[in-house]
Structure formats: structure tokens, C-alpha cells
Write a protein that holds these residues in place. Structure first.
Motif, PDB file in Angstrom:
ATOM      1  N   UNK A   1      -7.568   1.138   1.395  1.00 20.28           N
ATOM      2  CA  UNK A   1      -8.729   1.059   2.035  1.00 20.28           C
ATOM      3  C   UNK A   1      -8.499   1.299   3.406  1.00 20.28           C
TER       4      UNK A   1
ATOM      5  N   UNK B   1      -2.647   6.110  -3.365  1.00 14.49           N
ATOM      6  CA  UNK B   1      -2.397   5.860  -4.741  1.00 14.49           C
ATOM      7  C   UNK B   1      -0.729   5.298  -4.760  1.00 14.49           C
TER       8      UNK B   1
ATOM      9  N   UNK C   1      -3.940  -3.152  -5.304  1.00  9.24           N
ATOM     10  CA  UNK C   1      -4.512  -1.409  -5.515  1.00  9.24           C
ATOM     11  C   UNK C   1      -5.373  -1.594  -6.858  1.00  9.24           C
ATOM     12  N   UNK C   2      -5.720  -2.779  -7.238  1.00 10.58           N
ATOM     13  CA  UNK C   2      -6.563  -2.704  -8.610  1.00 10.58           C
ATOM     14  C   UNK C   2      -5.677  -3.075  -9.849  1.00 10.58           C
ATOM     15  N   UNK C   3      -5.827  -2.413 -10.801  1.00 10.89           N
ATOM     16  CA  UNK C   3      -5.292  -2.852 -11.942  1.00 10.89           C
ATOM     17  C   UNK C   3      -3.995  -2.129 -12.214  1.00 10.89           C
ATOM     18  N   UNK C   4      -3.617  -1.258 -11.694  1.00 13.73           N
ATOM     19  CA  UNK C   4      -2.415  -0.413 -12.032  1.00 13.73           C
ATOM     20  C   UNK C   4      -1.259  -1.306 -11.400  1.00 13.73           C
TER      21      UNK C   4
ATOM     22  N   UNK D   1      -6.760 -10.333   3.781  1.00  6.27           N
ATOM     23  CA  UNK D   1      -6.960 -11.734   3.926  1.00  6.27           C
ATOM     24  C   UNK D   1      -6.451 -12.449   2.490  1.00  6.27           C
TER      25      UNK D   1
ATOM     26  N   UNK E   1      -6.622 -13.674  -0.910  1.00  4.60           N
ATOM     27  CA  UNK E   1      -7.379 -14.337  -2.026  1.00  4.60           C
ATOM     28  C   UNK E   1      -7.100 -15.738  -2.186  1.00  4.60           C
ATOM     29  N   UNK E   2      -7.967 -16.738  -3.035  1.00  4.13           N
ATOM     30  CA  UNK E   2      -7.347 -17.977  -3.206  1.00  4.13           C
ATOM     31  C   UNK E   2      -6.403 -17.855  -4.649  1.00  4.13           C
TER      32      UNK E   2
ATOM     33  N   UNK F   1     -15.680 -16.418  -4.252  1.00  2.00           N
ATOM     34  CA  UNK F   1     -14.691 -16.308  -3.373  1.00  2.00           C
ATOM     35  C   UNK F   1     -14.261 -14.840  -3.286  1.00  2.00           C
ATOM     36  N   UNK F   2     -14.755 -13.954  -4.103  1.00  2.00           N
ATOM     37  CA  UNK F   2     -14.521 -12.498  -4.279  1.00  2.00           C
ATOM     38  C   UNK F   2     -15.341 -12.038  -3.198  1.00  2.00           C
TER      39      UNK F   2
ATOM     40  N   UNK G   1     -14.270 -12.580   0.077  1.00  2.00           N
ATOM     41  CA  UNK G   1     -13.068 -11.686   0.660  1.00  2.00           C
ATOM     42  C   UNK G   1     -13.648 -10.172   0.866  1.00  2.00           C
TER      43      UNK G   1
ATOM     44  N   UNK H   1     -15.249 -10.371   4.106  1.00  2.00           N
ATOM     45  CA  UNK H   1     -14.284 -10.266   5.266  1.00  2.00           C
ATOM     46  C   UNK H   1     -13.496  -8.830   5.610  1.00  2.00           C
ATOM     47  N   UNK H   2     -13.348  -8.440   4.305  1.00  2.00           N
ATOM     48  CA  UNK H   2     -13.052  -6.763   4.515  1.00  2.00           C
ATOM     49  C   UNK H   2     -13.857  -6.093   5.438  1.00  2.00           C
TER      50      UNK H   2
ATOM     51  N   UNK I   1      -7.041   9.181 -12.380  1.00  2.00           N
ATOM     52  CA  UNK I   1      -6.214   8.165 -11.551  1.00  2.00           C
ATOM     53  C   UNK I   1      -7.037   7.234 -11.053  1.00  2.00           C
TER      54      UNK I   1
ATOM     55  N   UNK J   1      -8.446   2.989 -13.237  1.00  2.00           N
ATOM     56  CA  UNK J   1      -8.112   1.314 -13.671  1.00  2.00           C
ATOM     57  C   UNK J   1      -8.796   0.675 -12.687  1.00  2.00           C
ATOM     58  N   UNK J   2      -9.276   1.405 -11.557  1.00  2.00           N
ATOM     59  CA  UNK J   2      -9.911   0.480 -10.606  1.00  2.00           C
ATOM     60  C   UNK J   2     -11.437   0.477 -10.457  1.00  2.00           C
TER      61      UNK J   2
ATOM     62  N   UNK K   1     -13.139  -2.693  -9.947  1.00  2.00           N
ATOM     63  CA  UNK K   1     -12.988  -3.573  -8.749  1.00  2.00           C
ATOM     64  C   UNK K   1     -14.236  -3.585  -7.964  1.00  2.00           C
TER      65      UNK K   1
ATOM     66  N   UNK L   1     -19.590   6.685  -1.776  1.00  2.00           N
ATOM     67  CA  UNK L   1     -19.779   6.119  -0.494  1.00  2.00           C
ATOM     68  C   UNK L   1     -21.001   6.868   0.472  1.00  2.00           C
TER      69      UNK L   1
END
Lengths: 203, 716
Positions: free
Chosen positions: A13, A36, A60-63, A88, A90-91, B494-495, B498, B501-502, B652, B655-656, B659, B666
């Protein structure tokens, strides 16, 4: 003068033009941003002979996550300084919940991204890590080689199997944290103390 | 009475009294604390006696008497009379051979006594001594001073802040056998009606475990000279009757086996199984759990006035552990130490709350040495063993929940089938009547007509009953679905916070970039990017807020949705024009269908986002463009495959993609919300979504969505 210590930012990010990267590039010659975790890990492992500070994200997500990366780095070396830079909390994933995962992994610092002034904290932390790296044995050998290039191939150490190691060899062994490297570092330290004690050398 | 002398407190009365009010908020807490002190003093018996407390007079008094170790003059002066002393408890154990773990709060006993009444006579004798030390403190004398001190303006230099509080002290001679402490309280603060005393009794009973007996007895007696049945009542923690379901588990020390609960899905029984435990584990525990449904709760409340069903508590060697030992005046202030209620957010309906449950966990010093109360008395030391214990307790509750859930289903089915049987019986009766009619005399016929019409009436009613019951069931499904989506909202909230905030942090980074590096020619390119970046982050914020708003607006509309019809309509009506405009060929093949209750907008969101993504992915494709949606029943799952032949998802980032805030578009205004919404909406239906190998070659994307029929269709 900018520092020659490598800074590897493994974060998905953070952008190339961001404040963080720009700040780092103002102070360090080699700043590399990798988004990555797997790629970042491979980069660090393939450059163990360099002096490296890693700035590492956790989520980094699920990996692979940051802890996995740190753990894998530690399988190879403890000379790479790793600063964790994570968003920050997360709970349920607060630092307190995670701290046990960091035991024994010797993270240099943990900085929460987004907190007021975190960018300054990060730079300070990176600078401190740099000083720590400067003080380790492998770095000392490298400095020596830079100043006395003619010494780099002279054999200075023989293993119990009778194998000879030059300064350059031994520096690599130390950075790669091999048995020989660890053994050498230990012996070198005792030797120095011994020499100082017996008045053979002065610092 | 031998020679009387004075012992003095020296302090600021008003702050002392304020402090006391702070520490002891109510009189039940006060009693609680005094009795705990008796326990700490190795008492075996303590009695709380009320005299003429209904209508307050100078005869009213409360006497608390124990047979504990008592105090000598040194203790009296240095412990009892020192306020908030730290020295009061250096050791966490009472003297041998009792070795009781200390439960009373440090230096709080004094305040507790003062809460109950203004004049106190303390009499105490140490074991083996013949001297009874007596101390009288009378606060009424100081009330005037106190009120003065409270009104005091602090620049008043003439005022004396500290006052010598005179305490009358004398000694009495007693037989060597008697020992212990008695506290006589006069000038009682508030009247005690029968209910108050019973309430106090109930609270005191919680100190003692109903499972384990003490190595050394600790009996609490309550008596009153005014109320019947309150005559030296032994306080026992036995208000555990009327439970709907009751389970008990134990352990075997010799074989190192711990019992645990296991709900057997085949037999619908709650079995007790055994497992091994290690030496460095939490250690073996005994446990009793009592579950109460609404009905039994009512019975419980009726029978044990003042008693409440208040969750699971941990007792050590028969006495309550400190985190549970605080009496909470208001229920809302009670803390969920074991995290039983916290758990309920993640699934509302089948979870037991601590208000449906009474539980007693018995640990001992010997078997569970590593379960330790933290020094602040509010919790346990968070170590591996305690965490293990907590998990163990929650696991037992989970098994209990499964049993209760199964029981409920069974009962419901039973009611349903009983109604049906009744209906059938009636029809049979009608048939018999009709048969009799044919051969009956006119008189009988006339009677029979009446009977027939009655039977019909009843038949109609039963029919109505069945249909009402079915309606009710449907209504419950609706409510359940509504709650399901609301409950998951908590996670989303909560997400979302988050990501907000980001975004804010990214924007502020960019702002700081300008502050630090502007103006500098070499960063000209960066300035543009940061300006852009701020725009993008603002976009993300805006779509995050839209997402939240979609929840705010969608609470009402739960309707019946026909899966096949709805998806077909989406493709053939809603998006048809867009497909044609973009030159996209689409296929919808929904083989089976089913009807479920859900928010239509939520359901459509899923496809809106999937289709939106496909449109983007197909933009740069040359040649034929396809979107395909197919679906069929597979067991108790409905499977939907959603595919396009767009650019596909690079390996690559596979898996995200679900998210929140993850986006590859973007620059086109993508905020990374689309697939996140897809995932959360589907999760709210208890379904799942995953990216699988693309159906279309060479490139493309295929999502597999599974919706469980069971949950969204007929389970309540």
C-alpha cells in the motif's frame, strides 16, 4: 553523503512516489519497493551479502503475511534488520495479539502506519538500524576490504577441516550465517578481547 | 470493662468518607467485603445478624461475627485503623494450615463497615489469648466536622484539615477458647426490609462453590429477629433448580483424563467423552452448567427471589475467584470475563448468552497452579493455561448450544406433526360420523348434524393453527436473516473504519509530501501524482461511505426472492441494454431454482458488481465478448458459476481480489469495493465465493458462488 545500506520496502500500500519512499531516497542510495511478499522475500534472500534494512508490512491479503516473511528471512540470517510498518490495528489483530509471533524473530522496530508523525519515526528507526548494521562484524570486514583492497583474497581463517577462507569468503559466511561464519565471529570476538587483555593491542 | 483509653485516627474526615463511598458503593458490597475478610482471617463460621432493622431505632444493629484468627492490639492499630493501607496484605495467603488464597480487597473492610452504620464496636480476640480488644468508633460525633470540611473553600487557611478522631478503646477478659472478631454496627444507615436481607443472602451465597467442599469449612449464616425463616440460615449456593438442561463434567486424576462434552449428531445426545491432559496444561477441572430457557427462567426467578442467572464463574478450592467476587449493583456493569457474550456477535441465534446460563468451574490450587488471578483483581493472568481454560469453557458451551439447537428443532417438528395428527384424526372422525349418519334415526341425525358442524369448526381452527404456525416459522426466518445481516455489519463497520483511516492517512501523507518537498524541480512529476493520489483516495472514501449507506437504507426490505427469476431478470431486463451497447453476448442458464428470504438489493449487489467487473475486463478484448451465468442445485448447495472471457486475474493477485480496497483499476475510479461487497453480501447469506479456473480460454474469469439452501431456506 547518502548511505549505501540497502533499504527494501515490502509493502503493498505504498507507492513509488510516496512520502515514505521519497524520504528514504533522500537519505539512502538504494531504496527498493516491492509490493509482493514472496518477491520481496526472494529479493532479500538473494542479496544476503548486502547490508540490508527491510521495511515490512504485515497484512498482504490471503497469501504470505509479514510474519511469515520475517520468519523465512530469519531462517537465513539475523543480520538483516527488519522494521515492521503496519496499518492501524484492526480489532483482534492488535500488536498485543501478535506480539508472541514476534518472539525470537528479532524485529528491529514496529511502527504503526497512519499514526501522527509515523513517517518521522520510521526514518529515525531506519537510521538506528543502519547504525546497528554498521557495527556488526561483516560490515567491519567489508569496510576493511574497501580500504585495503589488496587484502581481500588473503586467507585469514582455516576451518577445522582445513579449508581456507579469505576476507571476502569469511564476510559472506558471516552474512549468510553459516556455521563457519558464526564460528568465526565468535572466535574473532574472543580473540579481540584476549589481545586487549594481554596488552598486545590497544583500541 | 477495664481502663478506657483513646486511640486516634488522624486524617481529613471528608476525604476519608468520600473515599469510602467511592470504594463501597452499596451495602451489599459492604457485607460482601466484610464476609470476605472473615474468610481471609481463617474463619470457619461467620454469622451476619440483623436486629430490628426494618424500622430504624436506637435498638437497630447489625452484628457480623466470626471465629477467625482475630487481631491483637498491634494489628488493630496498624492494620484496622490505618486507612487504605498497603501493608494490610503483604502475603496473598492466609496463615497455615488454611493457606487460603486471600479474597478481600486491601484495606477496604473499614469503609465497608462505615457504609452500614455510623457507630461501630469492634471486638477481637486472638487465638490463645484471653484479652478481647474493643474499639468503638462513632462517626455521628464527626458529622458536623465533615459537613464543614465538605463546604470548605480551599483558601481558608484557618481551617484545620486534619482532625483527631477519638476512638474509645478498652479490653475485656474472655475464656481462652474463644477467638475471632465481631463487628457490631449501630446507627444503621438504611432500613433493611426482608427482601434486602434475602438479596444479601443470595449474593453471599455466590462466594461458595456448589460443587466443591472446602478443605476447611467456611459457613456463612444469616439471621434476623424480625423475619420468619431467617433464623440462622446457612447460606448455600444452591439456587440452581429448574434448569432446562443440566450437565456436569469431572476428571480422573489417576488416569489423567478430563471429561468434556460432545454433541453426537447421530443420536442427538450430549455425550461426555474423555481426553488426556498434559502436566503443563491448565489442569483438570470440574464443571457444572445449567441452561435455562424463557419458561424455566421465569420459574427460577419466582423461586429464588433476588437470585439471577448470571453466567459462568470460576471457583478455586470452593471459594469464588477474585475477578468474579465483585458484586455488581447494575447488571450492565458486570464484566464478561470469560468472553461468553462477546462471542454472540458472530452468530446471534444459536448462541447462549450468559443470561441463560449458570455455570460453576471448580479449580484447585493443587491441580491448576497456573491459573492465576491478576493483581488488579479484575481478570486472570493471561497465559497459555488460562487461555486454554477459557477455550475449554467456551467449547463446552458450544456443545451445549448444539444440543439446545437440536432440541428446539425437534420440539418444533413435534408440534408440527402433532397438529397434523390432530387434523387427520378429525377427518377420520368426520368420516365415521358420515357413516353413522347413513344408518341413524332422524333424532340421531339431527344431533349428528350439530356434531358435524362442531367438528368442522374445530377442523377449520386446526387448519388455521397449522397455517399460523407455518407463517410464524416464515416470520422467524425473516427475522433471523435480518439479524444475520445486521450482525455481520459489525465486522464491516470495523473494516470500513480501518479503510477510512488508511485513506485519511494516505491523504495526509500526500499533503505532507507537499509541505516537505515543495518546491523542488526534481519532484515536479511527484507533485502531480500526489494530487492524483489524493483524488483517488477521496473516491475510495466516497464509495466506502456509499457502502455504509446501503446498509442504512436497506433494513426494511426483506422479501421472498426467486433465485432463477431474479437472476434472469437482471440479465434480460436490467443489464440487457448495456450488454448490447458493449457488444457483449450473454448466456443465462439457471437449471433449478429456489425461493429464499433476503434483501433484494443486497442480492442484486452481488451481480451488479460482478457484471461491472466483467464489463471492465472485457473492454480491451478484441473479438467476441462473453458473459455467462449458470447455476444448479448440488446437494443442499445452490452453485452459481459466473464467467467472462475478459483479461482475467493475474495469478499473483488472485489471493487478494476480495480484500477491501484492493483494486487494479484505480485510474478508472475503481475503489476496491466491488468484490469486497460481493464477498460480504454472500457471506451474510452464509454462502461462499471463490475464483476458480476460467471457463473461457485463453483468458477470462470464473467465480463460483455457493449458497446453502439449508440456512437460507428452512432452518430457524
Amino acid at each position: 553523503m547518502k548511505s549505501d545500506v540497502d533499504v527494501v520496502v515490502i509493502h503493498d500500500d505504498i507507492k513509488e512516489h510516496s512520502l515514505i519512499i521519497t524520504n528514504l531516497k533522500e537519505l539512502y542510495n538504494n531504496v527498493k519497493l516491492i509490493d509482493d511478499p514472496e518477491e520481496g522475500l526472494n529479493f532479500v534472500i538473494n542479496h544476503l551479502t548486502r547490508k540490508t534494512i527491510v521495511i515490512l508490512d504485515i497484512d498482504f491479503g490471503n497469501g504470505l503475511n509479514g510474519y511469515d516473511v520475517l520468519e523465512k528471512i530469519r531462517e537465513h540470517s539475523f543480520l538483516v534488520e527488519v522494521i515492521i510498518l503496519s496499518a492501524q490495528d484492526l480489532p483482534g489483530t492488535s500488536l498485543l495479539d501478535k506480539i508472541h509471533q514476534l518472539f525470537g524473530l528479532e524485529a528491529f522496530d514496529y511502527i504503526v502506519r497512519g499514526k501522527v508523525g509515523y513517517d518521522d519515526l520510521l526514518i529515525e528507526s531506519v537510521n538506528r538500524a543502519k547504525n546497528k548494521i554498521k557495527n556488526n562484524i561483516a560490515s567491519a570486514i567489508d569496510e576493511w576490504v574497501i580500504e585495503n583492497n589488496e587484502d581481500k583474497d588473503k586467507p585469514i581463517y582455516f576451518s577445522s577441516e582445513g579449508e581456507a577462507f579469505s576476507l571476502n569468503d569469511i564476510s559472506n559466511e558471516v552474512r549468510n550465517q553459516t556455521e563457519i561464519g558464526k564460528d568465526f565471529a565468535e572466535k574473532l570476538n574472543s580473540l579481540t578481547i584476549d589481545l586487549l587483555l594481554r596488552g598486545k593491542e590497544k583500541l | 470493662m477495664s481502663n478506657i483509653k483513646n486511640l486516634k485516627f488522624n486524617f481529613d474526615i471528608s476525604s476519608y468518607r468520600l473515599l469510602g463511598r467511592e470504594l463501597i458503593t452499596d451495602r451489599i458490597t459492604a457485607l460482601f467485603e466484610i464476609v470476605k475478610n472473615s474468610y481471609d482471617a481463617n474463619s470457619e463460621n461467620v454469622s451476619v445478624k440483623f436486629f430490628d432493622v426494618n424500622t430504624l431505632s436506637n435498638k437497630s444493629r447489625i452484628v457480623i461475627e466470626d471465629d477467625g484468627s482475630g487481631m491483637d492490639l498491634f494489628d488493630l492499630e496498624n492494620k484496622w485503623m490505618v486507612i487504605g493501607t498497603m501493608s494490610k496484605r503483604e502475603t496473598r495467603r492466609s496463615p497455615a494450615p488454611y493457606n487460603r488464597r486471600v479474597v478481600g480487597k486491601k484495606g477496604v473492610g473499614r469503609f465497608a463497615v462505615d457504609k452500614l452504620g455510623a457507630k461501630v464496636i469492634l471486638k477481637t480476640t486472638m487465638k490463645g489469648s484471653t484479652i478481647r480488644h474493643c474499639l468503638e468508633t462513632d462517626w455521628t460525633k464527626y458529622e458536623q466536622i465533615e459537613s464543614k470540611q465538605l463546604q470548605l473553600s480551599f483558601d481558608d487557611s484557618k481551617f484545620q484539615y486534619f482532625t483527631d478522631i477519638e476512638n474509645k478503646y478498652w479490653e475485656e477478659t474472655v475464656e481462652k477458647k474463644t477467638h475471632g472478631t465481631s463487628i457490631e454496627i449501630y446507627n444503621i444507615t438504611d432500613p433493611w426490609v426482608e427482601k434486602d436481607i434475602r438479596k444479601a443472602t443470595t449474593e453471599l451465597s455466590k462466594l461458595i462453590s456448589p460443587i466443591e467442599t472446602f478443605d476447611y469449612p467456611f459457613n456463612i449464616y444469616v439471621s434476623s429477629n424480625e423475619y420468619k425463616e431467617l433464623n440462622d440460615v446457612l447460606v448455600q449456593n444452591n439456587s440452581i433448580g429448574f434448569a432446562t438442561l443440566e450437565v456436569e463434567i469431572d476428571f480422573d486424576l489417576r488416569r489423567k483424563k478430563q471429561q468434556r462434552l460432545f454433541f453426537n449428531e447421530q443420536t442427538n445426545n450430549l455425550d461426555i467423552i474423555e481426553s488426556d491432559y498434559d502436566d503443563d496444561s491448565m489442569g483438570p477441572v470440574k464443571m457444572r452448567l445449567f441452561y435455562f430457557d424463557q419458561n424455566d427462567k421465569r420459574k427460577f426467578n419466582k423461586s429464588y427471589s433476588g437470585a439471577i442467572i448470571d453466567g459462568v464463574k470460576i471457583y478455586r478450592d470452593g471459594l469464588i475467584t477474585t475477578p468474579f467476587a465483585e458484586y455488581a449493583l447494575e447488571r450492565d456493569k458486570e464484566r464478561d470475563i470469560l468472553g461468553i457474550d462477546k462471542r454472540r456477535y458472530s452468530g446471534f441465534f444459536d448462541k447462549i448468552s450468559s443470561r441463560d446460563l449458570l455455570g460453576f468451574i471448580e479449580i484447585t490450587d493443587k491441580n491448576n497452579p497456573l491459573i492465576l488471578e491478576s493483581t488488579n483483581r479484575q481478570d486472570f493472568v493471561d497465559n497459555k493455561q488460562y487461555r486454554e481454560l477459557r477455550t475449554f469453557i467456551i467449547d463446552q458451551i458450544k456443545e451445549l448450544e448444539k444440543k439446545i439447537s437440536a432440541q428446539k428443532t425437534e420440539e418444533r417438528e413435534e408440534t408440527k406433526s402433532k397438529l397434523k395428527i390432530a387434523h387427520n384424526d378429525l377427518q377420520k372422525t368426520s368420516a365415521i360420523i358420515r357413516a353413522i349418519r347413513k344408518i341413524a334415526t332422524p333424532e340421531v341425525k339431527e344431533k349428528l348434524t350439530q356434531v358435524t358442524s362442531n367438528v368442522r369448526e374445530i377442523e377449520v381452527q386446526i387448519k388455521r393453527g397449522i397455517s399460523d404456525y407455518n407463517e410464524l416459522e416464515k416470520e422467524q426466518i425473516k427475522q433471523r436473516n435480518l439479524f444475520l445481516s445486521l450482525m455481520s455489519l459489525q465486522d464491516y463497520a470495523s473494516e470500513i473504519s480501518h479503510v477510512v483511516r488508511t485513506s485519511i492517512s494516505n491523504i495526509s501523507d500526500s499533503a505532507k509530501f507537499f509541505t516537505v518537498y515543495y518546491p523542488d524541480e526534481k519532484y515536479n512529476n511527484h507533485y502531480l501524482k500526489h494530487a492524483d493520489h489524493i483524488g483517488v483516495e477521496m473516491n475510495k472514501l466516497s464509495s466506502a461511505i456509499d457502502f455504509m449507506l446501503s446498509y442504512a437504507k436497506s433494513n426494511v426490505g426483506f422479501t421472498e426472492i426467486d433465485l432463477r427469476a431474479t437472476i434472469s431478470d437482471l440479465f434480460n431486463k436490467t443489464y440487457r441494454d448495456r450488454f448490447i451497447k458493449n457488444d457483449i453476448h450473454y448466456t443465462v442458464e439457471m437449471k433449478d431454482s429456489f425461493v429464499f428470504t433476503h434483501n433484494l438489493k443486497f442480492f442484486e449487489d452481488i451481480f451488479e458488481n460482478l457484471i461491472g467487473n466483467s464489463l471492465k475486463a472485457l473492454k480491451s478484448i478484441k473479438g467476441k465478448k462473453h458473459i455467462k451465468c449458470s447455476g444448479n442445485l448440488n446437494g443442499d448447495m445452490y452453485e452459481i458459476y459466473f464467467s467472462d472471457n475478459g483479461v482475467g486475474v493475474p495469478k499473483r493477485i488472485q489471493n487478494k481480489i476480495f480484500n477491501i480496497y484492493f483494486t487494479t483499476t484505480e485510474s478508472e475510479g475503481g475503489a476496491g469495493m466491488g468484490l469486497y461487497i460481493v464477498k460480504t453480501r454472500i457471506n451474510a447469506m452464509k454462502g461462499s465465493v471463490e475464483l476458480i479456473e476460467n471457463e473461457f480460454k485463453p483468458t477470462g474469469t470464473t467465480f463460483k458462488i455457493c449458497l446453502p439452501l439449508k440456512v437460507i431456506k428452512d432452518e430457524i
